[in-house]
Scaffold this motif. Sequence first.
Motif, PDB file in Angstrom:
ATOM      1  N   TYR A 141       1.512  60.096 -44.695  1.00  0.00           N
ATOM      2  CA  TYR A 141       1.208  59.307 -43.502  1.00  0.00           C
ATOM      3  C   TYR A 141       0.455  60.218 -42.541  1.00  0.00           C
ATOM      4  O   TYR A 141       1.051  61.075 -41.878  1.00  0.00           O
ATOM      5  CB  TYR A 141       2.491  58.771 -42.863  1.00  0.00           C
ATOM      6  CG  TYR A 141       2.244  58.020 -41.589  1.00  0.00           C
ATOM      7  CD1 TYR A 141       1.624  56.772 -41.605  1.00  0.00           C
ATOM      8  CD2 TYR A 141       2.617  58.557 -40.364  1.00  0.00           C
ATOM      9  CE1 TYR A 141       1.392  56.079 -40.424  1.00  0.00           C
ATOM     10  CE2 TYR A 141       2.392  57.870 -39.181  1.00  0.00           C
ATOM     11  CZ  TYR A 141       1.776  56.639 -39.217  1.00  0.00           C
ATOM     12  OH  TYR A 141       1.550  55.957 -38.054  1.00  0.00           O
ATOM     13  N   LEU A 142      -0.871  60.061 -42.507  1.00  0.00           N
ATOM     14  CA  LEU A 142      -1.733  60.881 -41.657  1.00  0.00           C
ATOM     15  C   LEU A 142      -2.747  59.960 -40.982  1.00  0.00           C
ATOM     16  O   LEU A 142      -3.877  59.831 -41.435  1.00  0.00           O
ATOM     17  CB  LEU A 142      -2.440  61.957 -42.482  1.00  0.00           C
ATOM     18  CG  LEU A 142      -1.528  63.001 -43.132  1.00  0.00           C
ATOM     19  CD1 LEU A 142      -2.282  63.825 -44.148  1.00  0.00           C
ATOM     20  CD2 LEU A 142      -0.886  63.872 -42.063  1.00  0.00           C
ATOM     21  N   PRO A 143      -2.347  59.311 -39.891  1.00  0.00           N
ATOM     22  CA  PRO A 143      -3.242  58.349 -39.237  1.00  0.00           C
ATOM     23  C   PRO A 143      -4.463  59.028 -38.601  1.00  0.00           C
ATOM     24  O   PRO A 143      -4.412  60.186 -38.206  1.00  0.00           O
ATOM     25  CB  PRO A 143      -2.347  57.712 -38.171  1.00  0.00           C
ATOM     26  CG  PRO A 143      -1.285  58.718 -37.897  1.00  0.00           C
ATOM     27  CD  PRO A 143      -1.081  59.460 -39.188  1.00  0.00           C
ATOM     28  N   GLY A 144      -5.538  58.269 -38.529  1.00  0.00           N
ATOM     29  CA  GLY A 144      -6.756  58.799 -37.914  1.00  0.00           C
ATOM     30  C   GLY A 144      -7.306  59.960 -38.713  1.00  0.00           C
ATOM     31  O   GLY A 144      -7.338  59.938 -39.928  1.00  0.00           O
ATOM     32  N   LYS A 145      -7.703  60.987 -38.016  1.00  0.00           N
ATOM     33  CA  LYS A 145      -8.278  62.160 -38.679  1.00  0.00           C
ATOM     34  C   LYS A 145      -7.341  63.354 -38.650  1.00  0.00           C
ATOM     35  O   LYS A 145      -7.768  64.496 -38.814  1.00  0.00           O
ATOM     36  CB  LYS A 145      -9.620  62.503 -38.035  1.00  0.00           C
ATOM     37  CG  LYS A 145     -10.644  61.423 -38.257  1.00  0.00           C
ATOM     38  CD  LYS A 145     -12.002  61.841 -37.758  1.00  0.00           C
ATOM     39  CE  LYS A 145     -12.979  60.715 -38.025  1.00  0.00           C
ATOM     40  NZ  LYS A 145     -14.341  61.128 -37.912  1.00  0.00           N
TER      41      LYS A 145
END
Length: 130
Positions: free
Chosen positions: A66-70
């Motif tokens: 889970y690594l939202p965005g950048k």
Amino acid sequence: MPDHLDIATLTDLARRAEARTPGPCACTKTPLDGWQSQPLSLDETQLREIGTLMPEHDPEPTFAEYLPGKIGYWSADAPIAPRYSPYNRCSVWECSACGRLYLRYTEGGGYFVDRRIRALRLHLIEDVAL
């Protein structure tokens, strides 16, 4: 096997640890805000296992991250999402010298094993469903 820690318990442990450990840590010279290979300067005898985030009834938890965005895996701002990898393979450890909590797991690759460690930060814990 260590006790399983659900998200509510993890959050409570992080809240209590942060309330009693103000100021910088002198236990290691390596910043542990994001994932790091466990530094040799960290005295492992100071660490005491509190419990595990590994799911109780799932012998092979997901490798999904889970690594939202950048945000990147190594980032100090990466969320701590216990249902996602690598958190779902972590144990929670307490430093007996400073009282801080750390997440630890072993990363295994084709030709290496790397013990990784990251400080547990309350504001980064996210209860995100798979």
